[in-house]
Motif scaffolding. Structure first.
Motif, PDB file in Angstrom:
ATOM      1  N   ASN A   4      -4.716 -10.277   2.609  1.00 46.37           N
ATOM      2  CA  ASN A   4      -3.610 -10.350   3.545  1.00 46.37           C
ATOM      3  C   ASN A   4      -4.104 -10.181   4.972  1.00 46.37           C
ATOM      4  O   ASN A   4      -5.061  -9.461   5.196  1.00 46.37           O
ATOM      5  N   GLU A  39     -10.843  -7.315   2.380  1.00 44.19           N
ATOM      6  CA  GLU A  39      -9.483  -7.346   2.946  1.00 44.19           C
ATOM      7  C   GLU A  39      -8.905  -8.745   2.767  1.00 44.19           C
ATOM      8  O   GLU A  39      -8.088  -9.195   3.568  1.00 44.19           O
ATOM      9  N   ARG A  48      -7.269  -5.235  -0.283  1.00 42.32           N
ATOM     10  CA  ARG A  48      -6.682  -4.563   0.876  1.00 42.32           C
ATOM     11  C   ARG A  48      -7.568  -3.396   1.304  1.00 42.32           C
ATOM     12  O   ARG A  48      -7.128  -2.272   1.433  1.00 42.32           O
ATOM     13  N   LYS A  81     -11.638 -10.892   5.793  1.00 44.89           N
ATOM     14  CA  LYS A  81     -10.171 -10.801   5.934  1.00 44.89           C
ATOM     15  C   LYS A  81      -9.517 -12.105   6.357  1.00 44.89           C
ATOM     16  O   LYS A  81      -9.992 -12.799   7.259  1.00 44.89           O
ATOM     17  N   GLY A  87       0.826  -1.206   0.000  1.00 41.15           N
ATOM     18  CA  GLY A  87       0.000   0.000   0.000  1.00 41.15           C
ATOM     19  C   GLY A  87       0.862   1.258   0.000  1.00 41.15           C
ATOM     20  O   GLY A  87       0.589   2.215  -0.735  1.00 41.15           O
TER      21      GLY A  87
END
Ligand SMILES: Nc1ncnc2c1ncn2[C@@H]1O[C@H](COP(=O)(O)OP(=O)(O)O)[C@@H](O)[C@H]1O
Ligand SMILES: [Mg+2]
Length: 491
Positions: free
Chosen positions: A368, A365, A347, A471, A143
């Motif tokens: 990761n 998400e 993400r 996530k 990011g």
């Protein structure tokens, strides 16, 4: 376009052979080389295929690479030429290994060493005015790298790592593909073991090195989180003289990283929400769609908007501001790019899905997860206003590579789940089972061993007015689950 490429190719065949003096060419690529690839599925015509021995042996794909348009292939000396193969570059390091004890100890295959040496040459021939920024950390590398790519693009030609190409082949591959006339390069550098970054960063020679954050991830190969901090600090050893070490002020590892950076004579720049940080957020407006930040950066006020929600993103953006200043870029102007930059896939990307009677907010998400990013994502879910989305649903899958502490690190998330006032909790994976067992009965939505098994449970429970955050580590495969939700509740 083609003419332009011919005048200024990324690499000529002769330049390439000069970079790897231990290789012998069998045939000659008549076309200019447009790049390097280690994967025939993404190889573009004009590229050189590098046969690495990783999870699979790249030598099995050499012929496929030529079919896909490769102009040459870098292979080990013993590779047997097949029908359809073009120019082969055979690598044989045995003479070098015989005279260089260091090389002899390294386990890298000859083709990987070739890629490293090509990357090294690319870095050395980069125009001297160019500025190189390296990014490591337990979370937020990609990011942060993408933020820098967007910010720097306003000031010149940027070359940055693809995806998360940040390891023993990813870093040299990124360098090998770097044009000599790039104005900026941004490299993501990752690690699972002590010593890994120390081996990679000398190829990169960054002018600024960011450590986004140090967290208990990849504990598998470390005794404790201090050992991780030390491993991250290896990045400072590769800085050019007087380069900048950019580290988080509000971290228990700040002093450790600062001391390590100073030992390398680096210029230390701290960032974070802490008042003592050199680059800090003076004012924040944390919104559902993003944030407004007023940063005080080495005495300068910089206002900018972030299109990505989350406090951890604000922290990363402060590291970006610090890095921009460290390479003498007008950070206020550059940061304008952040107002429109969406999160990378999986993400934190948000999409609104359609259900009978209203909308569902999906926060994806799925790419990761580690304990720190799990907590950050749950806090972000808690920030979704109840007036807009009344129910908070968390779909969590296993976080991988946590070693012996995995059970505890999963169970401990219960505080963050309760803190975020999650209404329904769905989980998959053997580690997450522990969290599920610890959850109050009222919020138990469903458990399945695998992501696949969870999909129908989640889809069946969702209704208009839900905010759902998904996530896990990428390997847990919640990506297909979010894809299934998008299809089921198509706009
Ligand atoms: N500073 C941070 N602290 C905690 N979590 C973070 C931070 N920055 C990003 N994250 C989260 O970590 C996950 C991975 O982000 P990414 O940028 O792909 O990191 P990396 O490349 O280091 O794996 C995402 O869910 C992201 O929102
Ligand atoms: Mg990454």
């Amino acid at each position: 376009m083609a003419a332009e490429k011919n005048e200024n190719p990324l690499w000529t065949f002769d330049e390439l052979m000069e970079a790897i003096p231990f290789a012998m060419a069998e045939g000659h690529a008549s076309l200019p080389i447009t790049g390097f690839s280690i994967d025939t599925r993404s190889l573009k015509p004009g590229e050189v295929f590098v046969a690495l021995k990783d999870q699979r042996d790249g030598h099995d794909f050499v012929t496929a690479a030529f079919k896909a348009g490769a102009v040459a292939a870098i292979v080990e000396a013993g590779y047997e030429r097949k029908d359809g193969d073009g120019a082969l570059i055979r690598c044989d390091m045995s003479d070098y290994r015989a005279i260089n004890a260091q090389l002899d100890r390294e386990t890298a295959s000859d083709t990987l060493v070739a890629l490293q040496w090509i990357g090294d040459t690319a870095r050395q021939r980069l125009q001297p005015s160019a500025r190189v920024i390296a990014v490591t950390g337990s979370a937020g590398k990609t990011g942060t790298k993408e933020m820098l790519r967007a910010c720097l693009a306003r000031f010149g030609k940027v070359h940055a790592s693809e995806k998360s190409f940040n390891n023993h082949w990813g870093v040299p591959l990124t360098l090998a593909n770097m044009p000599r006339d790039a104005d900026f390069a941004v490299l993501e550098i990752g690690m699972n073991h002590a010593g890994e970054i120390a081996a990679l960063v000398p190829w990169v020679c960054p002018h600024a090195a960011i450590v986004t954050t140090v967290e208990a991830v990849h504990l598998e190969h470390f005794d404790n989180v201090e050992a991780i901090a030390h491993a991250k600090a290896e990045i400072f050893s590769g800085l050019v003289p007087g380069g900048a070490a950019i580290i988080k002020r509000d971290s228990p590892h700040f002093d450790l990283l600062r001391v390590r950076a100073q030992a390398e004579a680096a210029r230390v720049i701290s960032f974070g929400l802490d008042e003592r940080a050199d680059v800090r957020a003076d004012a924040l407006d944390v919104g559902e769609e993003g944030s407004m930040v007023t940063a005080l950066a080495n005495g300068r006020r910089i206002d900018y908007r972030l299109a990505m929600p989350g406090r951890h993103i604000i922290e990363n953006s402060l590291a970006v501001i610090a890095a921009l200043q460290a390479v003498d870029i007008d950070a206020a102007e550059a940061a304008r790019a952040l107002a429109t930059l969406p999160p990378p896939p999986g993400r934190g990307a948000r999409s609104v899905l359609k259900a009978a009677g209203g909308d569902i907010l999906l926060i994806d998400e799925s790419y990761n997860a580690n304990p720190a990013s799990m907590r950050a994502a749950l806090a972000t879910l808690a920030g979704v206003p109840r007036e807009k989305f009344a129910r908070r649903i968390a779909v969590l899958g296993d976080m991988l590579e946590l070693g012996a502490a995995a059970g505890e690190l999963h169970r401990n998330l219960i505080h963050a789940v309760i803190g975020a006032s999650v209404d329904q909790l769905f989980v998959c994976g053997p580690h997450m089972k522990g969290l599920y067992d610890a959850a109050p009965a009222a919020i138990k939505g469903g458990y399945a061993e695998t992501a696949e098994g969870l999909t129908d449970l989640v889809a069946g429970a969702l209704r208009a007015g839900d905010a759902v955050m998904v996530k896990a580590s990428n390997g847990t495969r919640l990506g297909p689950l979010t894809a299934a939700l998008r299809t089921r509740f198509a706009v």
